[in-house]
Design an enzyme around this catalytic site. Structure first.
Site, PDB file in Angstrom:
ATOM      1  N   VAL A  91       0.942  -1.119   0.084  1.00  0.00           N
ATOM      2  CA  VAL A  91       0.033  -0.144  -0.097  1.00  0.00           C
ATOM      3  C   VAL A  91       0.865   1.271   0.018  1.00  0.00           C
ATOM      4  O   VAL A  91       0.449   2.184  -0.890  1.00  0.00           O
ATOM      5  CB  VAL A  91      -0.892  -0.144   1.024  1.00  0.00           C
ATOM      6  CG1 VAL A  91      -1.806   1.239   1.303  1.00  0.00           C
ATOM      7  CG2 VAL A  91      -1.782  -1.389   1.092  1.00  0.00           C
ATOM      8  N   CYS A  92       2.017   1.262   0.690  1.00  0.00           N
ATOM      9  CA  CYS A  92       2.774   2.495   0.930  1.00  0.00           C
ATOM     10  C   CYS A  92       3.055   3.268  -0.431  1.00  0.00           C
ATOM     11  O   CYS A  92       3.256   4.479  -0.461  1.00  0.00           O
ATOM     12  CB  CYS A  92       4.116   2.086   1.813  1.00  0.00           C
ATOM     13  SG  CYS A  92       3.415   1.586   3.599  1.00  0.00           S
ATOM     14  N   PRO A  93       3.623   2.339  -1.353  1.00  0.00           N
ATOM     15  CA  PRO A  93       4.013   3.173  -2.619  1.00  0.00           C
ATOM     16  C   PRO A  93       2.798   3.833  -3.432  1.00  0.00           C
ATOM     17  O   PRO A  93       2.928   4.908  -3.877  1.00  0.00           O
ATOM     18  CB  PRO A  93       4.773   2.028  -3.510  1.00  0.00           C
ATOM     19  CG  PRO A  93       4.081   0.739  -3.079  1.00  0.00           C
ATOM     20  CD  PRO A  93       3.968   1.089  -1.562  1.00  0.00           C
TER      21      PRO A  93
END
Length: 204
Positions: free
Chosen positions: A53-55
């Site tokens: 999810v972070c990117p």
């Protein structure tokens, strides 16, 4: 405890100095929170580099970066990985190609602890976005758990709103407010008659 929103709102932040990676210059540098005194800054925490999810969140943040700069709001991301890992992730993940804001390394979680988003159980930071004003005081906080990403357009809307009320004393921004909608003048006469000032069409 984690996610202490009540404790962070209105808090005057203490200065801290950490390593960081600048994708714009390709250089490592020493970052200080006090470097932003006199400026607005959006500090965005995320749990891990090299994840799912972070990117997407950092790419979404990159998509509003230029507009934030145009509003004189600086942007910083932070995570408990090292600056070298930040650099390796930024340079290898295609989704991060447009990320040009500083990526702060917070290996001991000191910055995350100050913002009340450090998870002692995992050693990670929660997903937190914080708008810090020119005096170093937190004006808004948006904190979520790990598995659901944020919509940075909503963060941008809140930044616009806080900048608006800063520039227009005596005004307040209602739900769903944005630049094309009416703000509210905080007068006694309007209480009980808000519907006379704001169109209900904005809420349908």
């Amino acid at each position: 405890t984690i996610g202490g929103i009540k404790m962070i709102m209105g808090k005057k932040l203490e200065d801290i100095e950490l390593d960081a990676y600048s994708p714009e210059s390709g250089m490592m540098f020493r970052w200080k929170l006090s470097d932003h005194i006199g400026k607005w800054v959006l500090v965005v925490f995320y749990p891990q580099d090299f994840t799912w999810v972070c990117p997407t969140e950092l790419a979404d943040l990159a998509s509003i970066h230029e507009e934030l700069k145009g509003m004189d709001v600086e942007v910083v991301s932070a995570r408990t990985d090292s600056k070298q890992v930040h650099m390796a992730w930024r340079d290898s993940e295609p989704m991060l190609a447009n990320v040009n804001y500083p990526m702060v390394s917070d290996p001991k979680g000191d910055l995350a602890k100050q913002f009340e988003v450090f998870d002692e159980n995992t050693g990670f930071a929660l997903r937190g976005a914080f708008l810090v004003d020119t005096t170093g005081v937190v004006r808004f906080a948006d904190i979520t758990m790990y598995d659901v990403g944020r919509n940075m357009e909503e963060v941008l809307r809140k930044v616009r709103a806080y900048k608006y009320v800063e520039d227009n004393p005596g005004m307040a921004c209602p739900a769903r407010w944005d630049e094309d909608k009416s703000a509210i003048e905080k007068t006694l006469e309007i209480i009980g008659n808000v519907g006379e000032v704001i169109s209900w069409d904005d809420y349908e």
